[in-house]
Write a protein that holds these residues in place. Structure first.
Motif, PDB file in Angstrom:
ATOM      1  N   LYS C  46       6.380   4.348   3.621  1.00 45.28           N
ATOM      2  CA  LYS C  46       7.355   3.667   2.763  1.00 45.28           C
ATOM      3  C   LYS C  46       8.076   2.559   3.514  1.00 45.28           C
ATOM      4  O   LYS C  46       8.136   1.407   3.062  1.00 45.28           O
ATOM      5  N   THR C  47       8.621   2.914   4.697  1.00 47.49           N
ATOM      6  CA  THR C  47       9.339   1.919   5.484  1.00 47.49           C
ATOM      7  C   THR C  47       8.413   0.771   5.859  1.00 47.49           C
ATOM      8  O   THR C  47       8.787  -0.400   5.795  1.00 47.49           O
ATOM      9  N   THR C  48       7.194   1.126   6.228  1.00 48.00           N
ATOM     10  CA  THR C  48       6.238   0.093   6.625  1.00 48.00           C
ATOM     11  C   THR C  48       6.010  -0.903   5.482  1.00 48.00           C
ATOM     12  O   THR C  48       6.018  -2.115   5.692  1.00 48.00           O
ATOM     13  N   LEU C 161      15.887  -1.626  -0.267  1.00 49.26           N
ATOM     14  CA  LEU C 161      16.822  -0.618   0.240  1.00 49.26           C
ATOM     15  C   LEU C 161      16.048   0.531   0.869  1.00 49.26           C
ATOM     16  O   LEU C 161      15.297   1.225   0.184  1.00 49.26           O
ATOM     17  N   ASP C 162      16.209   0.719   2.170  1.00 47.58           N
ATOM     18  CA  ASP C 162      15.479   1.770   2.866  1.00 47.58           C
ATOM     19  C   ASP C 162      16.367   2.997   3.045  1.00 47.58           C
ATOM     20  O   ASP C 162      17.207   3.044   3.927  1.00 47.58           O
ATOM     21  N   GLU C 163      16.168   3.981   2.206  1.00 47.00           N
ATOM     22  CA  GLU C 163      16.957   5.205   2.230  1.00 47.00           C
ATOM     23  C   GLU C 163      18.433   4.911   2.474  1.00 47.00           C
ATOM     24  O   GLU C 163      19.023   5.426   3.408  1.00 47.00           O
ATOM     25  N   PRO C 164      19.036   4.087   1.626  1.00 48.60           N
ATOM     26  CA  PRO C 164      20.397   3.627   1.927  1.00 48.60           C
ATOM     27  C   PRO C 164      21.423   4.747   1.786  1.00 48.60           C
ATOM     28  O   PRO C 164      22.538   4.613   2.275  1.00 48.60           O
TER      29      PRO C 164
HETATM   30 MG   LIG Z   1      11.250   5.282   6.756  1.00 47.91          MG
END
Ligand SMILES: [Mg+2]
Ligand SMILES: Nc1ncnc2c1ncn2[C@@H]1O[C@H](COP(=O)(O)OP(=O)(O)OP(=O)(O)O)[C@@H](O)[C@H]1O
Lengths: 268, 306, 355
Positions: C46-48, C161-164
């Protein structure tokens, strides 16, 4: 109930105090004797500042003054340039991913720490003579710059490792160019590391005798070479006064760097 | 100065990807041109013919190394035997440096341990006290030691005052004085890396050892020393390597009988001897030994890191 | 779907780190003004994917388009896309106001206009009074809102938004969910939201992409994802489910007849790609109910968990397949261990999976 403290070993505390005694005794004794009124350097003849007056006004005063100016000018110039070069190198090593020659570059940056001082001194002398570079202030500056780089690099790189790169990524996400991300975000966060790198390089430059003595050329002195020349004829009280002054400078600078380091730590 | 190479470059971050080589260019220029190149040139010089009173003639020869290792008699026509003069100086350097390392470890380990086990609030003050002398000018420290050890210096005065001795001890210009000087010069180099290792040491290991019936000294031997070994090894290298090539301590505190390799080299360039190729050869031999020590250390470390 | 409404078009993106492949040809599009969620377990990429869209990672293969324009070669600072970082990454040496105005200044706004706009955005996130503070003097929730304000200020075309919410405590997280959704609606900016919390994904999103191992498993509305999972991974990852091994007899027009363990044949909805032969049937625990009649399957009760309004029974089918049944606790007796139960599987709510 008192338990045995696993951290405690019999005799370690005494050894530590002994260590401090060994480290400080010669310095303290010289500092004390620099205030000696007597001309015989080991007989105590009461308190006096006359050797300090002598340092600034005595027959050797001009020589020491010139040497001091040389020392400080070179130290400031070498430390400034070394700090800039080391900062660029630290960015390359910590923030640019992998590239060819990275490990070789790290070895190169640390090379001045690995080559014995006397070898560096000899090699520099041979090099400057061979290429016909006139020995003088310029050669001292260049030689100092080289060995100051790793000393500036160590705290700067350490600090950079502790600053996460998310700040610069955030900056770039907000339309900052790489240069703006560096200037507006990384650099301000690096200030403590850069300052201690500079101070370290400064002290190291001020400290150097051996390499300077090889590349300085005739007639040009820095404080260490001037002191060395004097001491060769015997320790005179004015040398003790100069030593004490220089001692004071070192202590002030180290304290400064320590305070900056602590401030930097507590801010994070 | 010599040392291991911390400040590593294993970081994964690449926010300025692609500019690495450009940013390293100044470092390469200055260290490459003004250190690496000179060392290479020095290696070349060690194979050139000497010119009297300094300088060289550009003719290839092994004469410098020959002079260092072999004795061919007064007129150079006898069958070669091993020349002990310079090897003796080298051996004395190694012996003195080794001894200084030993004493530094003897005092430095307990000190590092004690400082690292202070409560966090006072620890940094202790560390500060240990580091200050490290930053004081080496020349000044050596001169201070010379002053302290003089025949009529404070140490002798003190000992005579207490009545331990009747006549002043002749300390200066002895191997002992050089040893004291080396020890004094490089002691902080021993304390700092060991301190760093002890600070990372997990005291639960000591508890586990105590739980398994170790008394404190057995714990030290079987658990603590192996755990902090990297710090000890780093400290030993940081003391041994600069001691080996030291100039100030042997020069100011020693005399002709206490000659070390650093003085031998210096004399070829600054002193009366004026034999540049020989000085370059001696420097090459010193450099080789030092690089050998560092290489062995680096390989051992790499093997341990896996 | 009209091409014009697509904000981000991720086209067969592959991302490799040396020998590790983090994304295996991911294809998805994010529509304008939509709340789009990337959901998946830790390490699924996901982050990638988010960093590829933001421009922090080069893609190894494939293309990313923003409103039809290829942005794959653009560096992060040239993409009109902003990110709310998981750890916020607020510049610690700048005030809240300077943080929020940072992107505006880089885009060439005058200091005055940038400040005005920054104050306006701070008002939107209700932090007007904190403009002159440093990030270190704010609570976690306030920092989170500054990060949001900072990313919203330059009016990006897409907000990432990355796991904000992961750094916030549970209570705050629930409040911020509502707030975030509201801000998204007000600004009309497309949000790409990363989470591994399925409840968060189900409650907030317009559409969800479920990922695992660098593959997109399914894209759909929360309801589609929950009620009509396409494969075992999605069915298992979203909510709780029973996966029964069934024998598929016919598949036709989105429906299939399957033989349950024990032989009962029922007619169920089928995912695209389901085929005859051995297959898996997903049935949510609340869709299996004890019955007095013969039932579709019989199981032996192993244990139970009391959950307040519900009771969860752990049982085993005769062939040993574990089965979870959720029944209302009101009134009913809790079947003792070893009891044999006849159970009804609600055919309309079961689903034959594609794998
Ligand atoms: Mg991540
Ligand atoms: N810089 C990198 N180098 C090598 N592998 C990486 C790198 N970054 C990520 N990976 C790998 O890529 C895969 C996907 O990682 P990613 O960070 O995208 O996962 P994620 O879905 O965000 O997980 P989480 O929920 O834990 O944040 C992982 O297997 C990870 O190990």
């Amino acid at each position: 109930m008192a338990k045995t403290d696993l951290r405690r070993f019999a005799g370690f505390r005494v050894t530590t105090w002994l260590c401090l005694l060994v480290l400080y005794a010669p310095l303290v004794i010289v500092a004390v004797y620099s205030f000696n009124a007597s001309t015989s350097i080991t007989r105590w003849g009461g308190f006096s500042l006359k050797w300090y007056v002598d340092v600034f006004t005595g027959p050797e005063a001009p020589r020491f003054r010139d040497a001091a100016i040389n020392s400080f000018v070179i130290a400031i110039a070498a430390a400034t340039c070394a700090t800039i070069i080391a900062t660029a190198a630290a960015v390359a090593m910590n923030r640019t991913g992998r590239f060819r020659g990275k490990m070789a570059s790290l070895a190169l940056i640390n090379l001045p720490l690995m080559v014995p001082e006397i070898v560096t001194a000899v090699a520099s002398l041979i090099f400057f003579i061979t290429i016909g570079f006139k020995t003088g202030l310029m050669t001292i500056f260049v030689a100092h710059l080289v060995f100051c780089i790793p000393f500036a690099y160590l705290p700067i790189a350490a600090r950079m490792q502790s600053v996460p790169d998310m700040y610069e990524q955030a900056a770039m996400d907000l339309y900052a160019t790489p240069w703006e991300a560096f200037r507006l975000v990384l650099l301000p966060l690096m200030i403590p590391g850069i300052l201690s790198g500079f101070l370290l390089a400064f002290i190291i430059s001020l400290d150097d005798f051996l390499i300077t003595n090889f590349v300085k050329g005739a007639g040009i002195e820095t404080l260490p070479t001037a002191i060395f020349g004097s001491v060769k004829q015997g320790i005179k009280p004015n040398i003790m006064a100069i030593s004490t002054l220089l001692l004071g400078v070192s202590v002030v600078l180290v304290t400064l760097s320590w305070v900056i380091g602590r401030a930097g730590q507590s801010r994070n | 100065m010599a040392g291991a190479a911390p400040g590593g470059g294993a970081s994964r971050s690449e926010v300025y990807r692609g500019s690495g080589p450009r940013l390293l260019l100044p470092a390469w220029i200055f260290i490459g041109v003004f250190l690496l190149l000179p060392v290479i040139l020095m290696a070349v010089y060690s194979f050139l013919t000497k010119e009297f009173r300094g300088g060289v003639i550009w003719e290839f020869t092994f004469a410098a190394y020959d002079q260092f290792f072999l004795n061919r008699g007064l007129f150079g026509d006898e069958p070669p035997t091993i020349e002990w003069t310079y090897l003796g100086i080298f051996w004395r350097s190694i012996w003195q440096a080794g001894l200084a390392t030993f004493f530094c470890l003897l005092i430095g380990f307990p000190t590092a341990w004690y400082v690292a086990t202070r409560p966090v609030s006072t620890r940094s003050v202790w560390l500060f006290l240990i580091t200050i002398p490290y930053w004081v000018n080496l020349l000044i420290r050596t001169v201070s030691m010379k002053f302290l050890l003089r025949d009529t210096g404070p140490l002798n005065e003190f000992l005579m005052w207490t009545g331990v001795i009747a006549e002043p001890l002749s300390l200066i210009n002895t191997n002992f004085a050089v040893q004291v000087g080396l020890f004094y010069s490089y002691l902080p180099f021993m304390v700092l890396p060991i301190y760093a290792a002890v600070e990372r040491y997990d005291f639960a290991l000591s508890e586990a050892a105590a739980d398994l019936y170790c008394d404190s000294w057995t714990t030290l031997r079987l658990v603590i020393l192996p755990a902090v070994k990297p710090g000890i090894v780093a400290g030993c290298i940081l003391v041994f390597v600069p001691s080996l090539g030291a100039f100030l301590a042997p020069d100011l505190l020693g005399g002709a009988k206490t000659f070390m390799i650093g003085s031998l080299i210096e004399e070829q360039f600054k002193g009366a001897a004026g034999n540049w190729p020989f000085g370059a050869a001696a420097a090459m031999i010193l450099l080789t030994v030092v690089m050998g020590v560092l290489l062995i250390h680096a390989r051992a470390q790499m093997r341990e890191d896996g | 779907m009209d091409q014009k409404n697509i904000a981000v078009d991720v086209d067969h993106v592959v991302k490799r780190y040396g020998s590790v492949t983090a994304l295996h040809g991911v294809t998805l599009d994010i529509r304008e003004g939509e709340f789009f969620t990337l959901l998946g377990p830790s390490g699924c990429g996901k982050t990638t994917l988010l960093r590829c869209i933001a421009g922090f990672e080069d893609v190894s293969e494939g293309m990313i388009r923003l409103h039809g324009d290829d942005i794959t070669p653009l560096p992060a600072h040239k993409r009109p896309v902003n990110t709310v970082f998981q750890q916020y990454a607020l510049f610690p040496h700048m005030t809240v106001l300077d943080n929020v105005a940072f992107g505006l200044a880089r885009r060439g706004w005058s200091a005055r206009d940038a400040e005005g706009r920054a104050r306006q955005v701070l008002k939107l996130v209700q932090l007007t009074d904190f403009a002159k503070r440093k990030p270190g003097q704010l609570s976690g929730g306030q920092q989170q809102r500054v990060a949001l304000a900072r990313a919203l200020a330059p009016e990006p075309q897409v907000l990432l938004l990355d796991e904000p919410l992961s750094a916030l405590d549970l209570k705050l997280r629930q409040a911020v969910r509502v707030e975030l959704k509201q801000i998204q609606r007000e600004t009309g900016i497309a949000f790409v939201f990363v989470t591994h919390d399925q409840e968060e994904a189900l409650t907030m999103s317009d559409r969800i992409a479920v990922m695992s191992n660098g593959h997109v498993q399914q894209i759909g509305t929360p309801r589609e994802i929950y009620e009509a999972p396409v494969n075992r991974f999605v069915a298992d990852f979203i909510g709780e489910t029973n996966l029964l091994e069934v024998d598929v007899q016919t598949v036709l027009g989105g429906r299939a007849t399957v033989a349950l363990p024990g032989g009962t044949v029922i007619d169920v909805p089928a995912a695209d790609g389901a085929a005859t032969g051995p297959g898996h049937l997903s049935v949510r625990p609340e869709r299996i109910t004890p019955t007095d009649g013969p039932g579709s399957v019989t199981a032996t009760v192993d244990s139970h968990v009391y959950l307040g309004t519900d009771i969860q029974l752990h049982a085993k089918l005769d062939d040993g397949t574990p089965l979870v049944v959720r029944m209302q606790s009101s009134g009913a007796d809790i079947p003792a261990q070893g009891t044999r139960l006849a159970l009804d599987v609600e055919a309309g709510a079961a689903r034959l999976l594609a794998d």
